[in-house]
Design a protein around this motif. Structure first.
Motif, short mmCIF file in Angstrom:
data_model
loop_
_atom_site.label_atom_id
_atom_site.label_comp_id
_atom_site.label_asym_id
_atom_site.label_seq_id
_atom_site.Cartn_x
_atom_site.Cartn_y
_atom_site.Cartn_z
N VAL A 261 -5.02 -2.17 -15.19
CA VAL A 261 -6.41 -2.62 -15.03
C VAL A 261 -6.46 -3.79 -14.05
N VAL A 262 -5.55 -4.74 -14.21
CA VAL A 262 -5.54 -5.92 -13.34
C VAL A 262 -5.18 -5.53 -11.91
N LEU A 263 -4.17 -4.66 -11.74
CA LEU A 263 -3.76 -4.26 -10.39
C LEU A 263 -4.90 -3.54 -9.66
N ILE A 264 -5.62 -2.68 -10.36
CA ILE A 264 -6.74 -1.97 -9.74
C ILE A 264 -7.85 -2.96 -9.36
N CYS A 265 -8.14 -3.91 -10.26
CA CYS A 265 -9.15 -4.94 -9.95
C CYS A 265 -8.72 -5.77 -8.74
#
Length: 726
Positions: A261-265
């Motif tokens: 989730v963080v990497l995509i954000c």
């Protein structure tokens, strides 16, 4: 799956009980297993059957296939995917690095990953039990894996502690590493000299966080802030591991998914930043000539090796909690592919952010050098005729500065060096290779200070690092606790707490002022060479000692289908050759590159490469020797018969309540055929078969008939092992 398969038959049979022959022999007088049989009375057999059944039923299992896959992903996807893979990609030719990485992933990574998954699932034991089953003389492989896991866990949790410190420091605006601190000298306020010579983020990392000494020889005492963070990290790991996979499995649902989730954000946010495309194009642009460099292939092989967690024992530990008919061939390919694409995703994020940072630094360079040129113009050192007419110093672009720089360089060819002007090329900024802690705690944090709402992104980033580290630490700790619990039958709560306390106390060496240098030492030398040797021995034990054909037959029975022949040839020939080349290359590099480390010199505010002092070299050598010592030690003990024959056991499954004939008077060959339903020449080695003794309603070559009173009168003979045949 075909109905006629053995796996399907097991599914339709009920109330299976596992009986371990070696367990029945454990309390008896030593006998010649080749020439005699052991008779076990019905009462003793029943008691042992109940004990083994209880042990089998008590073994934890994953709640679902999703939980298991997330655990394997959480273990294999770690901090190295975020800061090691992007660095290697940047250093070794951008997109061209992907080619040798993918080739070696297919030739080494996936086959060896599948091998570890298969032996763990088949034998249902940790690394110590697995290699004792396959080849007792190589049983030291399991102990070596435990030691390496322990060494890695010692320093890996320190990195989680650093991330915890930065995580809590991120809850303030502006971020504490966004500006250099000021020092009051009488009535004059000055910028801290060390920070002024370097940068705010570099100063915060080396001075505020680590309070680092000038060399590894200067201990400097404990850093109390890092000590508290390390204690917190071990508390988190201990709580996640206290109940085994019952607790760690639930943690994996969050710790494995949240980083994505963080990497995509971050990727979406990074693509919106000015200059991010420059960074991504720099990464994707292949430098084909790099593919011919052997060093690139060596580093790609090492990254494949560590990215999947091979040799640590965590993969074996996790797969040992699987059902016997789980499709581990599919799991190996799935986890490996997800691991690779996670590395690519993280690399895109890193280069997007570094592209933004490079543009920011390039613009600062242009402004600084433009001021120098204006000073030279005002002082008459440079003529105004050298400045192109279209150049406007109030709105100077990088292209305008490049034109002006080239003109001045041509005209002032002789005295150009005295002007101390920089070219300010964006490529130079992008080519600055940063890895490890330098990428996460310096380069990335500096870029985030320029983000809108920078504290939010900082909190997200370091929370992601904590979760990535936690997932890997759970796998690493499982590589220690699972084999020890299986072998020594200790309570997992007691063992987990004891390991965490011991590791914290030993880990205090990493939170003194010189602790960062010890982290680098352990990271560079405590695992690389020992794990390479461990994985080579694992490959040899299965492919050449136990036998690839025999192992493939076992997998066919376990899975219900035959694995691809591709694995047969990679296990037997390709992987051992490539791993031997990697081992040789690592030894050569170690021999020709004197071990050293990058030390931060406070007075100069810069890093310098220093060689390890003699005592540190001795410690380094001891780490390598200690990690691999169990392998020759166990081999010697077995060779001279100083270890009792009992670690190599054969499990036989049969249906509860089924009366078997007493076969104590059968000849050896007949009895072997009775137990294994094979001719003696096909008798498998100690790998447990878990075959079912089916009831009367099911035809089976093992069904010899008997009374229905639920009492057992069975005779057992130890199957021949590779050791007994030699």
């Amino acid at each position: 799956m075909p109905k006629s398969s053995k796996v399907s038959q097991r599914e339709h049979s009920n109330q299976h009980v596992t009986e371990s022959v070696a367990d029945l022999l454990a309390h008896e007088e030593p006998i010649d297993h080749k020439a005699s049989a052991l008779n076990v009375s019905g009462e003793e057999s029943r008691a042992k059957e109940l004990e083994d059944t209880s042990e089998l039923e008590d073994r934890p299992a994953w709640n679902s296939k999703l939980q298991y896959i997330l655990a394997q992903i959480g273990y294999s996807v770690g901090l190295g995917n975020v800061w090691r893979f992007p660095y290697l990609c940047q250093k070794n030719g951008g997109g061209a690095y992907m080619v040798p990485y993918l080739i070696l992933l297919i030739l080494i990574g996936i086959p060896l990953f599948f091998l570890e998954l298969a032996v763990g699932q088949r034998i249902r034991r940790g690394s110590i039990g697995v290699w004792n089953y396959i080849c007792p003389r190589l049983g030291g492989i399991g102990y070596a894996s435990c030691l390496v896991c322990f060494f890695v866990g010692l320093y890996y949790n320190v990195i989680i502690g650093w991330s915890i410190f930065y995580f809590f420091q991120s809850f303030q605006y502006p971020l504490p590493w966004s500006e250099c601190p000021s020092v009051k000298n009488g009535s004059v306020i000055l910028v801290e000299a060390e920070c002024d010579k370097s940068s705010a983020t570099t100063y915060f990392w080396y001075r505020e966080t680590l309070d680092i000494s000038n060399s590894i020889s200067e201990g400097g005492g404990l850093n109390w802030k890092m000590t508290i963070c390390l204690f917190s990290a071990w508390c988190i790991v201990g709580m996640a591991m206290i109940k085994g996979i019952q607790s760690s499995g639930k943690v994996m649902y969050f710790s494995s998914l949240f980083p994505y989730v963080v990497l995509i954000c971050f990727l979406v946010r990074g693509l919106l930043l000015r200059g991010s495309v420059d960074g991504i194009l720099h990464m994707l642009t292949p430098k084909v000539e790099k593919m011919l460099d052997p060093q690139v292939w060596r580093e790609a092989a090492t990254q494949v090796f560590f990215a999947l967690g091979l040799g640590f024992g965590g993969v074996i530990a996790f797969s040992s909690y699987n059902k016997q008919d789980n499709n581990c061939q599919f799991d190996a390919a799935l986890v490996s592919i997800i691991n690779f694409f996670t590395s690519v995703l993280a690399t895109l994020v890193v280069f997007a952010v570094l592209g933004f940072k490079a543009n920011m630094m390039n613009e600062k360079c242009v402004v600084l050098n433009a001021e120098k040129i204006l000073g030279y113009l005002n002082s008459g050192i440079l003529s105004h005729f050298l400045i192109p007419q279209h150049v406007n110093f109030s709105h100077l672009t990088t292209a305008d500065y490049a034109d002006m720089y080239e003109v001045i360089k041509k005209v002032k060819e002789d005295g150009f060096q005295d002007l101390h002007l920089d070219a300010c090329l964006l490529e130079d900024e992008l080519d600055q290779a940063v890895q490890g802690t330098g990428l996460a705690f310096i380069a990335f944090t500096e870029a985030m200070t320029h983000f809108p709402a920078s504290p939010f992104w900082s909190v997200m980033f370091f929370f992601m690092l904590i979760n990535l580290g936690l997932g890997s630490m759970i796998g690493t700790m499982s590589g220690i606790t699972t084999p020890l619990i299986d072998t020594f039958k200790v309570r997992k709560e007691v063992l987990t707490v004891s390991c965490c306390i011991l590791a914290f106390l030993l880990g205090l060496i990493f939170v003194q002022r010189s602790g960062n240098y010890f982290v680098n030492m352990f990271d560079d030398y405590s695992a690389t060479l020992p794990l390479t040797i461990v994985v080579i021995l694992e490959n040899i034990a299965v492919a050449w000692v136990y036998g690839t054909k025999k192992f493939m037959q076992e997998l066919t029975e376990m899975l219900g289908f035959r694995p691809y022949s591709y694995y047969f040839y990679t296990w037997k020939y390709v992987s051992p050759i490539f791993m031997a080349i990697l081992l040789l290359a690592s030894v050569i590099q170690l021999a020709f590159s004197p071990p050293g480390y990058s030390a931060w010199i406070r007075q100069l505010a810069e890093e310098q490469y220093l060689l390890y002092p003699p005592w540190a070299l001795s410690l380094l050598i001891c780490l390598i020797i200690l990690a691999i010592l169990p392998v020759p030690l166990v081999f010697i003990l077995w060779q001279f018969q100083l270890i009792p024959d009992g670690s190599n056991r054969l499990s036989v499954s049969y249906k509860k309540g089924r009366m078997m004939k007493d076969i104590s008077n059968l000849e050896d060959n007949d009895e072997t055929r009775f137990i294994l339903s094979k001719v003696p020449s096909e008798t498998p080695s100690p790998m447990p078969t878990h075959r079912s003794y089916l009831g009367p309603e099911n035809a089976s070559p093992l069904d010899l008939g008997g009374a229905s009173n639920g009492r057992y009168g069975s005779g057992y003979l130890m199957a021949t092992t590779p050791e007994s045949e030699s």
